[in-house]
Design an enzyme around this catalytic site. Structure first.
Site, PDB file in Angstrom:
ATOM      1  N   HIS A   1       7.036  -0.005  20.807  1.00  0.00           N
ATOM      2  CA  HIS A   1       8.333  -0.041  20.101  1.00  0.00           C
ATOM      3  C   HIS A   1       8.963   1.506  20.245  1.00  0.00           C
ATOM      4  O   HIS A   1       8.187   2.434  20.461  1.00  0.00           O
ATOM      5  CB  HIS A   1       8.269  -0.031  18.443  1.00  0.00           C
ATOM      6  CG  HIS A   1       7.810  -1.802  18.074  1.00  0.00           C
ATOM      7  ND1 HIS A   1       6.837  -1.849  17.429  1.00  0.00           N
ATOM      8  CD2 HIS A   1       8.392  -2.851  18.773  1.00  0.00           C
ATOM      9  CE1 HIS A   1       6.848  -3.223  17.332  1.00  0.00           C
ATOM     10  NE2 HIS A   1       7.711  -3.790  18.130  1.00  0.00           N
TER      11      HIS A   1
ATOM     12  N   LEU B   1      -1.131   6.996   2.107  1.00  0.00           N
ATOM     13  CA  LEU B   1      -1.060   5.727   1.467  1.00  0.00           C
ATOM     14  C   LEU B   1      -2.273   5.266   0.182  1.00  0.00           C
ATOM     15  O   LEU B   1      -2.209   5.058  -0.597  1.00  0.00           O
ATOM     16  CB  LEU B   1      -0.748   4.289   2.111  1.00  0.00           C
ATOM     17  CG  LEU B   1       0.641   4.361   3.051  1.00  0.00           C
ATOM     18  CD1 LEU B   1       0.408   3.407   4.412  1.00  0.00           C
ATOM     19  CD2 LEU B   1       1.441   3.752   1.906  1.00  0.00           C
TER      20      LEU B   1
ATOM     21  N   ALA C   1      -2.299   7.496  -2.548  1.00  0.00           N
ATOM     22  CA  ALA C   1      -1.113   7.248  -3.589  1.00  0.00           C
ATOM     23  C   ALA C   1      -1.631   5.867  -4.224  1.00  0.00           C
ATOM     24  O   ALA C   1      -0.950   5.441  -5.246  1.00  0.00           O
ATOM     25  CB  ALA C   1       0.286   7.100  -2.786  1.00  0.00           C
TER      26      ALA C   1
ATOM     27  N   PRO D   1      -7.534  -0.782   4.195  1.00  0.00           N
ATOM     28  CA  PRO D   1      -8.956  -1.095   4.758  1.00  0.00           C
ATOM     29  C   PRO D   1      -9.460   0.016   5.630  1.00  0.00           C
ATOM     30  O   PRO D   1      -8.555   0.899   5.948  1.00  0.00           O
ATOM     31  CB  PRO D   1      -8.582  -2.371   5.503  1.00  0.00           C
ATOM     32  CG  PRO D   1      -7.119  -2.251   6.056  1.00  0.00           C
ATOM     33  CD  PRO D   1      -6.465  -1.589   4.855  1.00  0.00           C
TER      34      PRO D   1
ATOM     35  N   SER E   1     -10.183  -0.247   8.590  1.00  0.00           N
ATOM     36  CA  SER E   1      -9.636  -0.537   9.993  1.00  0.00           C
ATOM     37  C   SER E   1      -8.759  -1.998   9.972  1.00  0.00           C
ATOM     38  O   SER E   1      -9.050  -2.474   8.962  1.00  0.00           O
ATOM     39  CB  SER E   1     -10.717  -0.803  11.205  1.00  0.00           C
ATOM     40  OG  SER E   1     -11.366  -2.005  10.864  1.00  0.00           O
TER      41      SER E   1
END
Ligand code: ACO
Ligand code: LMR
Length: 618
Positions: free
Chosen positions: A275, A294, A297, A302, A304
């Site tokens: 993208h 993340l 927080a 996971p 992976s």
């Protein structure tokens, strides 16, 4: 139309499609069927080139969807439609999207095009924010509200939709940049939870019309969603808004997240992934940094991507176990009829054929004449005689036979403007009619007296020989029956004025045929008939038919096959085919010389009317 801030789509949502995208529209309607919607989700198409109707299937029935030239007209006619799915190309996506947002009724705009310039994309987003509208895209496949509404091709085929349980709502809200990853994620979610409630692919551009964070916050507000799954990408800082919201306690629902592109760290420099926005210009924009932020927080991240499904399942099971929500019931979707052509190609359906052909096949890669690929036929030097051999007789004829057929076509092409066919053609052309009418008019004169005696001649002479009649007995028999011998007689040719065409045909046969048994018989008949009248010669029809009979016998045509060809009048086709060349010529000639309407001269008509007093009164 939805009135809830957090809800973009529901079972009553209807859309206007910009651009005639037949497949995408049909997939939406088939999805509607699978969801048991009571009305189609597509109510209009905007097609700047053509106003009218677009035919689609609604279940097994066909319905018409109105097509308008402008978005304004479509919105005026369908104010209830609050979604526009814009399929315009990157060249016109900006113009058409800005126009669509000017329509009060349009609340959500989906922009499919890739390659929309960043500046334009930012303008689109700013306008949407100003107007309080939602834009999904550019460069997106769209999104889906399970069991309610699907944008275009989201979710792929109907089989995949059903496999991912998208025909009814589950409790998971999903958002990603990538359409491809979305479809994959829908299947992962379906296998590990009770399914998707809503999924959005915001598109992979650097400046999407709406962001991962904004959709996450919609899901946080949506009471039908129990958990959220986010698939981010390396590049940009979008995921840090989610981090901030988590840290600020604005997201209370379990949020499973993964940022793709962790493999970038082992590559030499920061490279551009698929993208436009997938390029990390700093460490902070890397997938690892985002995943770590993340995780810190409070998002569920996971180790992976491979562990994503396990984490989704654990999170879901915990929610169910703690009574957050009950798993959505499985709903068996109603049968959605398959497209016949698709089902046929997959061997799911069969149908009786309506037509049988044994001579030609255009359904494959290459046209076949009686099984012979057209390119091979040409390579082998095939001509019109060979085509006739294949398409009329289903045989690869030897050269002397194909040359004979071509000689027949040359000799029958025309015989001057005085004969019936040419005359009708000329009169029709002079009446101002078109080519087809003029040629058809000429062709209609071909029959037992003119040009249509080729098969009859072969049939009669073969019959006489098969019956063991001498030529004299045959002539006498026809006379006794009051029947003209087909192939005998001519209006202007005679013993004294022989038909050169007949000479040429006989000469060809003498040089190329091994024997001409039937011709010899016919020539004995001619000796008898011309004793009665000078013009009762073997005419061109007769000569053609009888020599074809000799040729087919020589080529080993089966008796039944040969008799079938003669009986069905097929040999007359050679005169018809040949003479059509001349008729087209006469038509073109008359148009060229611009002759006016033909009228029969009075002096050429014998008026022989009854006297009025002789008329019997009833
Ligand atoms: N067999 C036997 N007797 C015949 C034949 C024939 N084919 N054609 C004409 N006669 C006889 C008629 O019976 C008539 O006899 P009568 O005087 O005892 O009554 C006499 O010859 C004159 O008959 P007409 O029909 O007036 O002769 P005309 O010259 O007008 O006929 C025609 C020409 C129409 C071609 C006729 O010979 C005929 O019908 N032939 C058979 C069909 C045929 O072969 N058509 C193809 C013509 S070639 C072409 O179109 C390219
Ligand atoms: C033809 O080929 O049209 C002719 O043989 C008929 C005719 O009258 O000349």
């Amino acid at each position: 139309m939805s009135t809830k801030e957090y809800e973009l789509f529901n079972r009553d949502t209807t859309a206007i499609i910009f651009g005639l995208q037949a497949n995408a529209i049909q997939r939406m309607l088939d999805f509607d069927m699978a969801c048991n919607r009571d009305k189609p989700s597509v109510v209009a198409v905007v097609n700047e080139n053509k106003e009218g109707w677009h035919k689609v299937f609604w279940g097994e029935k066909e319905i018409l969807i109105p097509m308008y030239r402008t978005t304004r007209r479509a919105c005026e006619a369908h104010p209830e439609a609050d979604v526009m799915i814009n399929f315009a190309s990157f060249r016109s996506a900006y113009r058409t999207s800005m126009k669509a947002m000017e329509e009060d009724s349009i609340r959500t705009l989906v922009i499919i095009a890739e390659g929309v310039p960043e500046r334009r994309a930012r303008e689109i987003r700013n306008k949407a924010l100003t107007l309080g509208k939602t834009v999904i895209g550019p460069a997106t496949v769209g999104g889906i509200a399970a069991g309610a509404f699907k944008i275009a091709n989201t979710g792929g085929t109907l089989e995949n939709i059903l496999e991912a349980k998208l025909h009814r709502p589950g409790h998971v809200g999903f958002v990603s940049k990538s359409g491809g990853m979305s479809n994959e994620a829908y299947n992962i979610i379906a296998r590990n939870t009770d399914g998707l409630c809503e999924g959005i692919a915001i598109g992979g551009d650097s400046f999407p019309g709406s962001t991962l964070f904004e959709h996450v916050m919609r899901y946080e507000a949506n009471p039908n969603i129990g958990m959220i799954v986010v698939l981010g990408e390396l590049g940009g800082r979008e995921e840090y808004k989610i981090v901030d919201a988590l840290n600020d306690g604005k997201i209370s629902k379990p949020l499973v997240a993964w940022v793709t592109g962790t493999c970038a760290k082992i590559l030499p420099a920061s490279i551009q992934f698929g993208h436009a926005g997938a390029k990390a210009d700093s460490n902070e924009e890397s997938a690892d940094a985002k995943n770590e932020a993340l995780r810190k927080a409070g998002a569920l991240v996971p180790k992976s991507f491979d562990d994503l499904d396990v984490l989704i399942k654990e999170t879901y099971d915990k929610l169910v176990k703690t009574g957050k929500f009950k798993p959505a019931p499985e709903i068996t979707p109603p049968p959605v009829p398959n497209d016949f052509s698709k089902a046929l190609s997959e061997g799911l359906v069969r149908r009786k054929t309506e037509v049988v052909t044994t001579i030609t096949d255009d359904s494959g890669e290459e046209l076949l004449y009686a099984g012979v690929p057209i390119s091979r036929f040409i390579e082998e030097g095939g001509g019109i005689g060979g085509v006739i051999g294949l398409l009329w007789f289903k045989k690869k004829l030897p050269k002397y036979a194909t040359d004979f057929i071509e000689l027949i076509l040359v000799l029958t092409a025309d015989h001057g403007p005085a004969v019936s066919g040419a005359h009708n053609c000329i009169v029709t052309a002079r009446a101002g009619r078109d080519l087809m009418s003029a040629v058809a008019s000429g062709i209609l004169t071909i029959g037992p007296r003119f040009g249509g005696a080729v098969s009859g001649a072969a049939e009669m002479i073969k019959g006489a020989v098969d019956e063991g009649l001498s030529p004299a007995e045959f002539v006498a028999k026809m006379k006794a029956k009051g029947k003209n011998i087909q192939g005998i007689g001519h209006r202007v040719k005679s013993v004294r004025n022989p038909d050169k065409r007949v000479e040429l045909l006989k000469d060809y046969a003498a040089r190329h045929f091994n024997k001409t048994e039937y011709l010899n018989y016919a020539l004995e008949v001619e000796v008898i008939t011309t004793k009665k009248k000078d013009n009762l010669i073997l005419n061109v029809d007769g000569c053609i038919g009888i020599l074809l009979l000799d040729m087919m016998c020589e080529l080993g045509f089966e008796k039944e096959e040969l008799e079938e060809i003669i009986a069905n009048g097929g040999l007359n086709g050679l005169f018809l085919l040949g003479r059509t060349i001349g008729l087209i010529g006469h038509y073109m000639d008359q148009k060229r010389i611009k002759e006016g309407l033909y009228r029969q001269p009075w002096e050429s008509i014998l008026y022989s009317l009854p006297k009025e007093k002789e008329l019997e009164t009833a």
